[in-house]
Design an enzyme around this catalytic site. Sequence first.
Site, short mmCIF file in Angstrom:
data_model
loop_
_atom_site.label_atom_id
_atom_site.label_comp_id
_atom_site.label_asym_id
_atom_site.label_seq_id
_atom_site.Cartn_x
_atom_site.Cartn_y
_atom_site.Cartn_z
N VAL A 149 44.32 38.85 37.22
CA VAL A 149 43.90 37.45 37.21
C VAL A 149 44.76 36.61 38.15
O VAL A 149 44.24 35.75 38.88
CB VAL A 149 43.95 36.88 35.78
N TYR A 150 46.06 36.84 38.14
CA TYR A 150 46.93 36.08 39.04
C TYR A 150 46.48 36.24 40.48
O TYR A 150 46.38 35.25 41.23
CB TYR A 150 48.38 36.55 38.87
N GLY A 151 46.21 37.47 40.89
CA GLY A 151 45.74 37.71 42.25
C GLY A 151 44.41 37.02 42.53
O GLY A 151 44.20 36.47 43.62
N THR A 200 43.32 34.24 41.19
CA THR A 200 43.54 32.80 41.36
C THR A 200 44.17 32.50 42.71
O THR A 200 43.88 31.46 43.32
CB THR A 200 44.44 32.23 40.24
N LYS A 201 45.01 33.39 43.20
CA LYS A 201 45.62 33.16 44.50
C LYS A 201 44.62 33.31 45.65
O LYS A 201 44.69 32.60 46.65
CB LYS A 201 46.82 34.09 44.69
#
Length: 297
Positions: free
Chosen positions: A134-136, A138-139
Amino acid sequence: MRVLVTGSAGFVGRRVTGYLTEQGHEVVAAYHRNDPALNAVATFQVDITNESEVQWLLMKVSPEAVVHAAAQVDADQCEIDRDRAWDTNVVGTKNIVQYAERVGSAVLLISSSFVFSGGSDQYTESDTRDPINVYGETKVAAENVVEQAAVPSTVVRIDQPYGVSADWQTPSMVEWVLDELASQSGEVEVFSDWSNNPIHIQDIAACICLLLEDEYQGMYHLVGPEHISRYHWARRIAAVFDYDVNRIQRAQSADADLEAERPNANLSITKLVSQTGYVPNGTYEGLQHVLEERVTE
């Protein structure tokens, strides 16, 4: 140059704020919870997910450039709370860009190696992004927002910044290893299946200053020149700080039951070096800087 730094209480944002100030720039620091406590810097507490607060800040400061470092960077927490991660990392970026366009401010976004899956041997700036957490995700979305901005824009992807952190910040990998070695006499287990391009925090700050001053635009990988496993990196940390390297033992991330998968992406810095001439320090040189910082604290 008048520069607004968001996320100025964070590990990267605080060092960038301090460095730009030392170089003579007029810096305004925006933070969410912890005041960065830096001299000669105007500070404002702002929630970047609140559009009206961002509008007020940008209109008041009217910066020539915004370094957007504010983000939810805990990959595991992003998996647990996807909505919060999206609001902070994507909606917050949209708010920043929207009002940067209103005042004509350039935007520099701090992004991450997590936009890639790690499936390739090495990645250049133009390679297809394929995040696995998920972090990736969003980035990737935040990068898209900045790249489509109607003002000059720059994206820098970083990986495993390290150095000496403030009291309220999460310790960097180097500090964690040293704390473990100092607090006990036994073995310290470190993941051997995670690899990074570690970069000293001062390199990030100095290179961002260069990119702003010389008005570089586009995508850059701002990472260290070595792609190294956490295990081998920890052994170097132990050696430089005069601990027994054999106390560092291999562990596997699968045994830790973590929420987010890590990509192990190896980023190329060929474009950065060839276009700007800036060459980040390797791990041995960077660790010497950490050693000096800890001695002078």
